[in-house]
Scaffold this motif. Structure first.
Motif, PDB file in Angstrom:
ATOM      1  N   THR A  66       0.820  -1.225   0.000  1.00  0.00           N
ATOM      2  CA  THR A  66       0.000   0.000   0.000  1.00  0.00           C
ATOM      3  C   THR A  66       0.855   1.276   0.000  1.00  0.00           C
ATOM      4  N   ASP A  67       2.168   1.148   0.169  1.00  0.00           N
ATOM      5  CA  ASP A  67       3.036   2.319   0.229  1.00  0.00           C
ATOM      6  C   ASP A  67       4.063   2.290  -0.901  1.00  0.00           C
ATOM      7  N   ASP A  68       4.445   3.483  -1.359  1.00  0.00           N
ATOM      8  CA  ASP A  68       5.559   3.571  -2.304  1.00  0.00           C
ATOM      9  C   ASP A  68       6.826   2.998  -1.661  1.00  0.00           C
ATOM     10  N   CYS A  69       7.727   2.552  -2.530  1.00  0.00           N
ATOM     11  CA  CYS A  69       8.985   1.973  -2.038  1.00  0.00           C
ATOM     12  C   CYS A  69      10.165   2.640  -2.746  1.00  0.00           C
ATOM     13  N   LEU A  70      11.183   2.967  -1.984  1.00  0.00           N
ATOM     14  CA  LEU A  70      12.432   3.466  -2.539  1.00  0.00           C
ATOM     15  C   LEU A  70      13.365   2.274  -2.741  1.00  0.00           C
ATOM     16  N   TRP A  71      13.672   1.994  -4.005  1.00  0.00           N
ATOM     17  CA  TRP A  71      14.583   0.905  -4.347  1.00  0.00           C
ATOM     18  C   TRP A  71      15.994   1.480  -4.477  1.00  0.00           C
ATOM     19  N   ILE A  72      16.962   0.880  -3.777  1.00  0.00           N
ATOM     20  CA  ILE A  72      18.332   1.390  -3.746  1.00  0.00           C
ATOM     21  C   ILE A  72      19.283   0.300  -4.233  1.00  0.00           C
ATOM     22  N   ASN A  73      20.130   0.668  -5.165  1.00  0.00           N
ATOM     23  CA  ASN A  73      21.158  -0.242  -5.651  1.00  0.00           C
ATOM     24  C   ASN A  73      22.170  -0.498  -4.532  1.00  0.00           C
ATOM     25  N   SER A  74      22.346  -1.759  -4.185  1.00  0.00           N
ATOM     26  CA  SER A  74      23.227  -2.110  -3.061  1.00  0.00           C
ATOM     27  C   SER A  74      24.672  -1.697  -3.289  1.00  0.00           C
ATOM     28  N   ARG A  75      25.052  -1.424  -4.526  1.00  0.00           N
ATOM     29  CA  ARG A  75      26.432  -1.028  -4.815  1.00  0.00           C
ATOM     30  C   ARG A  75      26.696   0.451  -4.562  1.00  0.00           C
ATOM     31  N   CYS A  76      25.667   1.182  -4.196  1.00  0.00           N
ATOM     32  CA  CYS A  76      25.785   2.632  -4.106  1.00  0.00           C
ATOM     33  C   CYS A  76      26.211   3.091  -2.717  1.00  0.00           C
ATOM     34  N   LEU A  77      27.187   4.003  -2.686  1.00  0.00           N
ATOM     35  CA  LEU A  77      27.639   4.618  -1.436  1.00  0.00           C
ATOM     36  C   LEU A  77      26.907   5.939  -1.257  1.00  0.00           C
ATOM     37  N   PRO A  78      26.168   6.107  -0.166  1.00  0.00           N
ATOM     38  CA  PRO A  78      25.363   7.324  -0.002  1.00  0.00           C
ATOM     39  C   PRO A  78      26.190   8.521   0.438  1.00  0.00           C
ATOM     40  N   ASP A  79      25.752   9.697   0.046  1.00  0.00           N
ATOM     41  CA  ASP A  79      26.258  10.949   0.594  1.00  0.00           C
ATOM     42  C   ASP A  79      25.097  11.930   0.640  1.00  0.00           C
ATOM     43  N   GLN A  80      25.317  13.070   1.252  1.00  0.00           N
ATOM     44  CA  GLN A  80      24.214  13.997   1.481  1.00  0.00           C
ATOM     45  C   GLN A  80      23.662  14.573   0.181  1.00  0.00           C
ATOM     46  N   GLN A  81      24.500  14.792  -0.813  1.00  0.00           N
ATOM     47  CA  GLN A  81      24.005  15.314  -2.074  1.00  0.00           C
ATOM     48  C   GLN A  81      23.071  14.306  -2.753  1.00  0.00           C
ATOM     49  N   LEU A  82      23.464  13.030  -2.733  1.00  0.00           N
ATOM     50  CA  LEU A  82      22.607  11.999  -3.313  1.00  0.00           C
ATOM     51  C   LEU A  82      21.307  11.873  -2.532  1.00  0.00           C
ATOM     52  N   ILE A  83      21.376  11.926  -1.214  1.00  0.00           N
ATOM     53  CA  ILE A  83      20.159  11.868  -0.393  1.00  0.00           C
ATOM     54  C   ILE A  83      19.221  13.011  -0.784  1.00  0.00           C
ATOM     55  N   HIS A  84      19.775  14.181  -1.032  1.00  0.00           N
ATOM     56  CA  HIS A  84      18.964  15.336  -1.438  1.00  0.00           C
ATOM     57  C   HIS A  84      18.215  15.040  -2.742  1.00  0.00           C
ATOM     58  N   HIS A  85      18.895  14.449  -3.716  1.00  0.00           N
ATOM     59  CA  HIS A  85      18.239  14.098  -4.980  1.00  0.00           C
ATOM     60  C   HIS A  85      17.167  13.030  -4.765  1.00  0.00           C
ATOM     61  N   ILE A  86      17.471  12.058  -3.920  1.00  0.00           N
ATOM     62  CA  ILE A  86      16.517  10.973  -3.668  1.00  0.00           C
ATOM     63  C   ILE A  86      15.237  11.510  -3.034  1.00  0.00           C
ATOM     64  N   GLN A  87      15.374  12.425  -2.122  1.00  0.00           N
ATOM     65  CA  GLN A  87      14.194  12.965  -1.432  1.00  0.00           C
ATOM     66  C   GLN A  87      13.285  13.754  -2.367  1.00  0.00           C
ATOM     67  N   LYS A  88      13.778  14.131  -3.523  1.00  0.00           N
ATOM     68  CA  LYS A  88      12.958  14.849  -4.499  1.00  0.00           C
ATOM     69  C   LYS A  88      12.285  13.927  -5.513  1.00  0.00           C
ATOM     70  N   LEU A  89      12.594  12.625  -5.467  1.00  0.00           N
ATOM     71  CA  LEU A  89      12.020  11.694  -6.431  1.00  0.00           C
ATOM     72  C   LEU A  89      10.509  11.618  -6.297  1.00  0.00           C
ATOM     73  N   GLN A  90       9.837  11.566  -7.446  1.00  0.00           N
ATOM     74  CA  GLN A  90       8.405  11.300  -7.500  1.00  0.00           C
ATOM     75  C   GLN A  90       8.203   9.840  -7.899  1.00  0.00           C
ATOM     76  N   THR A  91       7.020   9.319  -7.631  1.00  0.00           N
ATOM     77  CA  THR A  91       6.723   7.932  -7.981  1.00  0.00           C
ATOM     78  C   THR A  91       6.909   7.716  -9.479  1.00  0.00           C
ATOM     79  N   GLY A  92       7.660   6.667  -9.831  1.00  0.00           N
ATOM     80  CA  GLY A  92       7.936   6.374 -11.231  1.00  0.00           C
ATOM     81  C   GLY A  92       9.220   6.981 -11.744  1.00  0.00           C
ATOM     82  N   GLN A  93       9.948   7.694 -10.883  1.00  0.00           N
ATOM     83  CA  GLN A  93      11.204   8.315 -11.279  1.00  0.00           C
ATOM     84  C   GLN A  93      12.392   7.547 -10.697  1.00  0.00           C
ATOM     85  N   ALA A  94      13.526   7.677 -11.405  1.00  0.00           N
ATOM     86  CA  ALA A  94      14.742   6.992 -10.967  1.00  0.00           C
ATOM     87  C   ALA A  94      15.947   7.893 -11.197  1.00  0.00           C
ATOM     88  N   LEU A  95      17.013   7.609 -10.461  1.00  0.00           N
ATOM     89  CA  LEU A  95      18.302   8.267 -10.637  1.00  0.00           C
ATOM     90  C   LEU A  95      19.279   7.255 -11.227  1.00  0.00           C
TER      91      LEU A  95
END
Length: 396
Positions: A66-95
């Motif tokens: 019943t809820d949207d899901c954020l799918w994350i590639n396990s090979r990815c190392l997070p940083d604050q800039q990437l988190i900022h982009h992720i938080q702007k994602l709409q349903t059906g969008q990908a980075l």
């Protein structure tokens, strides 16, 4: 928001370390890949796609349709800039980065179907945006980025700067860059050099007398640095590890030991590894060429592009005293190495590598050794763990 970690076709590049764990459980810097994301996104309930034989030890978790899901590639190392982009994602969008999906926001119904199929499908997203991101491509990338990740992960801890006045015999440089839990033990005569990066000591750590640590270094919970050890920058000791002798730019997952003299450089070790006294691991070729190493699945030699690269050793493997390992050695799960010369650069799982030949390690004997090592740390060799190991033995 619920989060699910997935892998793509480059996940095989991290075998043999990922024979016994999902890719998101690999350690780089201070924390595992999964734990980094949980800290940065401030969540503690994630799920994953996982190979069936691993699911007993590493549950998939649950996904709410019943809820949207954020799918994350396990090979990815997070940083604050990437988190900022992720938080702007709409349903059906990908980075994406270099045409690889980094993260995608997918509706609950579609996510439930993907989760049940145990595989992410890039075709479910309608729109992609290119971002700069750090995706690890090969197993040696763990070493390439480890020093940076130690410094990045420091911000995710609650450790305070060490108070040198509490340790009058400790010699330091850049003491403001040394961080330690309140209960660490630092014996007399130690030297911490933090000019080039932080020295990080987590809960329950013991640094025995005369040890020298040059940052960036992370020593995990309840680990011990043995007397007179020399630990160089870019080194991570996971929880409950022991390190002695000379160690440079290495990653030890939890419960692994290199407690004696001998050199180990630019190497990654899984869990429950034991490196015998006097073992030396080469990380530089005599002709200074870049190191080639076997790809675990194809068995073909691949060019790493790295001038310094030692051994990749999976869980429960061991070396005898005075063992020598060559540059670019790949060692599978539960290998016992006691060859007097250099063993092969590709050592299959459950190998008994003797003085003149390589035989198969009897499975029940291998299990006995695993159980004996684990019980020393109050861990049980349970049925799920045995199932995982039996699968690997049958498919070695």
């Amino acid at each position: 928001m619920q989060i699910c970690f997935f892998t793509d076709n480059k996940a095989l590049n991290f075998n043999p370390l990922t024979l016994t764990r999902p890719l998101d459980d690999l350690r780089i810097g201070i924390f595992s890949l999964r734990r980094k994301w949980e800290y940065r996104l401030k969540v503690n309930n994630t799920c994953r796609t996982v190979l069936p034989y691993l699911e007993g030890e590493f549950p998939k978790g649950t996904l709410n349709k019943t809820d949207d899901c954020l799918w994350i590639n396990s090979r990815c190392l997070p940083d604050q800039q990437l988190i900022h982009h992720i938080q702007k994602l709409q349903t059906g969008q990908a980075l994406t980065h270099n045409k690889d999906i980094v993260a995608a926001k997918v509706d609950g119904d579609t996510s439930s179907r993907l989760f049940n199929n145990n595989q992410f499908d890039p075709g479910v997203v309608d729109q992609t945006s290119v971002v700069e991101s750090r995706l690890i491509e090969n197993v040696w990338d763990l070493l390439t980025y480890n020093a940076d990740e130690i410094e990045r992960d420091l911000t995710l801890t609650n450790l305070s700067a060490l108070k040198p006045s509490r340790h009058p015999s400790l010699v330091t440089s850049a003491s403001e860059n040394i961080y330690a839990a309140e209960d660490v033990t630092i014996e007399p005569g130690c030297i911490f050099l933090a000019n080039e990066g932080p020295v990080i000591l987590q809960q329950g750590v013991t640094i025995q007398a005369g040890s020298i640590l040059r940052g960036p270094v992370s020593v995990g919970e309840n680990s011990t640095v043995k007397m007179g050890a020399r630990i160089y920058g870019g080194t991570t000791l996971g929880p409950f590890c022991k390190a002695g002798g000379e160690v440079a730019n290495c990653i030890f997952h939890s419960y692994s030991n290199k407690g004696h003299e001998g050199y180990t450089g630019d190497s990654v070790f899984g869990q429950w590894v034991n490196i015998g006294a006097g073992t030396n691991i080469s990380n530089l070729k005599n002709n200074y060429n870049t190191v080639k190493l076997p790809h675990w699945d194809s068995k073909q030699e691949v060019e790493s592009g790295q001038q310094f690269l030692g051994t990749i050793m999976a869980d429960h493997s061991k070396t005898a005293i005075n063992t020598k390992l060559n540059t670019g050695t790949m060692c599978g799960v539960s290998a016992n190495i006691f060859m007097s010369g250099f063993p092969p650069k590709l050592i299959p799982s459950f190998s008994w590598v003797g003085s003149s030949d390589m035989q198969t390690y009897h499975f029940e004997k291998a299990l006995e050794t695993m159980a004996a090592m684990m019980v020393r740390r109050n861990k049980e060799l349970d049925s799920d763990y045995q199932h995982m190991m039996r699968h690997l033995f049958k498919n070695r």
